[in-house]
Design an enzyme around this catalytic site. Sequence first.
Site, PDB file in Angstrom:
ATOM      1  N   HIS A 228      -3.917  83.969  67.917  1.00  0.00           N
ATOM      2  CA  HIS A 228      -5.289  84.223  68.393  1.00  0.00           C
ATOM      3  C   HIS A 228      -5.810  82.909  68.977  1.00  0.00           C
ATOM      4  O   HIS A 228      -5.311  82.463  70.001  1.00  0.00           O
ATOM      5  CB  HIS A 228      -6.091  84.755  67.201  1.00  0.00           C
ATOM      6  CG  HIS A 228      -7.432  85.305  67.523  1.00  0.00           C
ATOM      7  ND1 HIS A 228      -7.884  85.544  68.780  1.00  0.00           N
ATOM      8  CD2 HIS A 228      -8.454  85.697  66.701  1.00  0.00           C
ATOM      9  CE1 HIS A 228      -9.112  86.038  68.734  1.00  0.00           C
ATOM     10  NE2 HIS A 228      -9.482  86.139  67.468  1.00  0.00           N
ATOM     11  N   HIS A 267      -1.223  90.015  76.273  1.00  0.00           N
ATOM     12  CA  HIS A 267      -2.512  90.314  75.660  1.00  0.00           C
ATOM     13  C   HIS A 267      -2.521  91.764  75.221  1.00  0.00           C
ATOM     14  O   HIS A 267      -1.941  92.618  75.891  1.00  0.00           O
ATOM     15  CB  HIS A 267      -3.644  90.070  76.668  1.00  0.00           C
ATOM     16  CG  HIS A 267      -4.973  89.928  76.024  1.00  0.00           C
ATOM     17  ND1 HIS A 267      -5.736  91.014  75.679  1.00  0.00           N
ATOM     18  CD2 HIS A 267      -5.654  88.830  75.618  1.00  0.00           C
ATOM     19  CE1 HIS A 267      -6.843  90.583  75.101  1.00  0.00           C
ATOM     20  NE2 HIS A 267      -6.820  89.270  75.049  1.00  0.00           N
ATOM     21  N   ASP A 323      -5.636  81.404  77.282  1.00  0.00           N
ATOM     22  CA  ASP A 323      -5.175  80.172  76.650  1.00  0.00           C
ATOM     23  C   ASP A 323      -4.143  79.415  77.464  1.00  0.00           C
ATOM     24  O   ASP A 323      -3.784  78.292  77.112  1.00  0.00           O
ATOM     25  CB  ASP A 323      -4.562  80.488  75.276  1.00  0.00           C
ATOM     26  CG  ASP A 323      -5.612  80.956  74.310  1.00  0.00           C
ATOM     27  OD1 ASP A 323      -6.669  80.314  74.260  1.00  0.00           O
ATOM     28  OD2 ASP A 323      -5.388  81.967  73.629  1.00  0.00           O
TER      29      ASP A 323
HETATM   30  N1  CMC Z   1       6.372  86.085  75.152  1.00  0.00           N
HETATM   31  C1  CMC Z   1       7.459  86.873  75.149  1.00  0.00           C
HETATM   32  N2  CMC Z   1       7.435  88.191  74.908  1.00  0.00           N
HETATM   33  C2  CMC Z   1       6.248  88.730  74.630  1.00  0.00           C
HETATM   34  C3  CMC Z   1       5.056  87.971  74.616  1.00  0.00           C
HETATM   35  C4  CMC Z   1       5.159  86.600  74.891  1.00  0.00           C
HETATM   36  N3  CMC Z   1       4.074  85.822  74.895  1.00  0.00           N
HETATM   37  N4  CMC Z   1       4.029  88.783  74.315  1.00  0.00           N
HETATM   38  C5  CMC Z   1       4.535  89.984  74.151  1.00  0.00           C
HETATM   39  N5  CMC Z   1       5.885  89.975  74.335  1.00  0.00           N
HETATM   40  C6  CMC Z   1       6.805  91.128  74.296  1.00  0.00           C
HETATM   41  C7  CMC Z   1       7.129  91.522  72.877  1.00  0.00           C
HETATM   42  O1  CMC Z   1       8.255  90.863  72.399  1.00  0.00           O
HETATM   43  C8  CMC Z   1       7.321  93.001  73.022  1.00  0.00           C
HETATM   44  O2  CMC Z   1       8.580  93.215  73.570  1.00  0.00           O
HETATM   45  P1  CMC Z   1       9.503  94.456  73.081  1.00  0.00           P
HETATM   46  O3  CMC Z   1       8.736  95.674  73.515  1.00  0.00           O
HETATM   47  O4  CMC Z   1      10.784  94.258  73.769  1.00  0.00           O
HETATM   48  O5  CMC Z   1       9.596  94.329  71.592  1.00  0.00           O
HETATM   49  C9  CMC Z   1       6.300  93.396  74.078  1.00  0.00           C
HETATM   50  O6  CMC Z   1       6.105  92.213  74.874  1.00  0.00           O
HETATM   51  C10 CMC Z   1       4.963  93.837  73.497  1.00  0.00           C
HETATM   52  O7  CMC Z   1       4.473  92.808  72.657  1.00  0.00           O
HETATM   53  P2  CMC Z   1       3.592  93.035  71.367  1.00  0.00           P
HETATM   54  O8  CMC Z   1       3.816  91.908  70.423  1.00  0.00           O
HETATM   55  O9  CMC Z   1       3.793  94.441  70.847  1.00  0.00           O
HETATM   56  O10 CMC Z   1       2.135  92.958  71.975  1.00  0.00           O
HETATM   57  P3  CMC Z   1       0.805  92.792  71.163  1.00  0.00           P
HETATM   58  O11 CMC Z   1      -0.252  93.510  71.917  1.00  0.00           O
HETATM   59  O12 CMC Z   1       0.979  93.152  69.732  1.00  0.00           O
HETATM   60  O13 CMC Z   1       0.574  91.203  71.190  1.00  0.00           O
HETATM   61  C11 CMC Z   1      -0.161  89.043  71.750  1.00  0.00           C
HETATM   62  C12 CMC Z   1      -0.364  90.555  71.966  1.00  0.00           C
HETATM   63  C13 CMC Z   1      -1.257  88.281  72.478  1.00  0.00           C
HETATM   64  C14 CMC Z   1      -0.270  88.721  70.240  1.00  0.00           C
HETATM   65  C15 CMC Z   1       1.231  88.651  72.284  1.00  0.00           C
HETATM   66  O14 CMC Z   1       1.328  88.927  73.651  1.00  0.00           O
HETATM   67  C16 CMC Z   1       1.584  87.184  71.998  1.00  0.00           C
HETATM   68  O15 CMC Z   1       2.098  86.868  70.920  1.00  0.00           O
HETATM   69  N6  CMC Z   1       1.310  86.264  72.984  1.00  0.00           N
HETATM   70  C17 CMC Z   1       1.557  84.862  72.752  1.00  0.00           C
HETATM   71  C18 CMC Z   1       0.390  84.276  71.968  1.00  0.00           C
HETATM   72  C19 CMC Z   1      -0.860  84.170  72.810  1.00  0.00           C
HETATM   73  O16 CMC Z   1      -0.838  83.697  73.933  1.00  0.00           O
HETATM   74  N7  CMC Z   1      -2.012  84.572  72.236  1.00  0.00           N
HETATM   75  C20 CMC Z   1      -3.296  84.479  72.885  1.00  0.00           C
HETATM   76  C21 CMC Z   1      -3.902  85.814  73.139  1.00  0.00           C
HETATM   77  S1  CMC Z   1      -5.358  85.766  74.183  1.00  0.00           S
HETATM   78  C22 CMC Z   1      -6.570  84.934  73.322  1.00  0.00           C
HETATM   79  C23 CMC Z   1      -6.813  85.361  71.930  1.00  0.00           C
HETATM   80  O17 CMC Z   1      -6.875  86.572  71.618  1.00  0.00           O
HETATM   81  O18 CMC Z   1      -6.971  84.502  71.084  1.00  0.00           O
END
Ligand code: CMC
Length: 388
Positions: A228, A267, A323
């Site tokens: 986050h 996201h 971010d």
């Molecule tokens: N790098 C590589 N793969 C990713 C990433 C990433 N940053 N984000 C998502 N994926 C892949 C994930 O592995 C999954 O693949 P598969 O379907 O093959 O298993 C697919 O994309 C869907 O991901 P998810 O984890 O189910 O998506 P989510 O909606 O639960 O997670 C997130 C959203 C923001 C937590 C995630 O994208 C992430 O971990 N990003 C990196 C951390 C980040 O930048 N966070 C800041 C978010 S914006 C500001 C805030 O909210 O604070």
Amino acid sequence: FGLMSYDPAFMNTAACVSRITYIDGDKGILEYRGYPIEQLAEQSSYLEVAYLLLYGELPSKERLAWWEYRISRHLFLHNSLVELIQAFRYDAHPMGILISSVAAMSTLYPEAKNIHDPAVREKQIWRIIGQIPTIAAFAYRHRIGRPFNLPDSSLSYTANLLYMMDYMNQRDYEVNPVLAKALDVLFILHADHEQNCSTSVMRSVGSSHADPYSALSAAAAALYGPLHGGANEAVLRMLQQIGHPKNVPAFIERVKKGETRLMGFGHRVYKNYDPRAKIIRQIAHEVFAATAANPLLDIAMELERVALEDEYFISRKLYPNVDFYSGLIYQALRFPIEYFPFLFAIPRASGWLAQWLEMLDDPEQKITRPRQIYLGHARRDYVPVDQR
Ligand code: CMC
């Protein structure tokens, strides 16, 4: 599962009705109270946006002056809070200091418990918005072993923060207005983002009628997590680890193998370019024109270029989020990396508080209490320890 719906992480459940922030994740749209984020970033100020979020409308000129004056009367910390900050180890993570300090404020202002009195609520809001930057600056000065710089209410909200931090340690230090303005725009972009993890915590804790300091301290704890508000810190560390644009393809391969995540990408709601990231990318260039160029920007731009052409990221709709570039700007403003989540928390305080007010005034809202699907053992009898 009977009549209960199973929705882990509330991916598909609206827990409230809200009139504060609108997001269209597919189109990449973000609006506060109906105003597009791009217009607010260009024409407004953070304190005006905070007013908009909290009171629902843009203020008149007189009302804006009143609001800025109210906040400026609450920049100083209670002496017990100063002593609390000084009691931390010099290298304590600033988010730990923030979480503890805001929780401690509930003991310093016990009237805050009277959440049913609108005047009491309003006063705590002024205190929180006024004091949070001072906590950040004092924590920083404590870290570097320098005396605190008292707040200067003649400066703008962000110029005062930069002044109190005074990283240059110069006498008669004057804040560069370009940098104060850039920070102000970043604050506007971070002020609210509807029902994200920390805001849901704010509403959830607030729903038990805890005082706003306790609820906001919990929200800040949620923001601390690397998925986050800690992501901007994680992005910087990732860029440092990559080290050079030529190492980007190898890093992307590791991400695709699932060994690591591309921090600052992806996201839950945006399946398109995060509109905030677009604005921040632009500011990064303006800030680097006023400071020295940051070699990590080249790595970030190369990462973005490679990722946006790669099938892995395209098929999963992973784009840069807020971010991805913000940490580079914070670094140019000379904030230590550990302060990045704090710089997210300062402006988000106004969004948390706006959501808290909305929740309290919503007759439909009760204490938050999600249900569960129980898959554990069926009933069984206790076995004394010497018979196991
Ligand atoms: N790098 C590589 N793969 C990713 C990433 C990433 N940053 N984000 C998502 N994926 C892949 C994930 O592995 C999954 O693949 P598969 O379907 O093959 O298993 C697919 O994309 C869907 O991901 P998810 O984890 O189910 O998506 P989510 O909606 O639960 O997670 C997130 C959203 C923001 C937590 C995630 O994208 C992430 O971990 N990003 C990196 C951390 C980040 O930048 N966070 C800041 C978010 S914006 C500001 C805030 O909210 O604070």
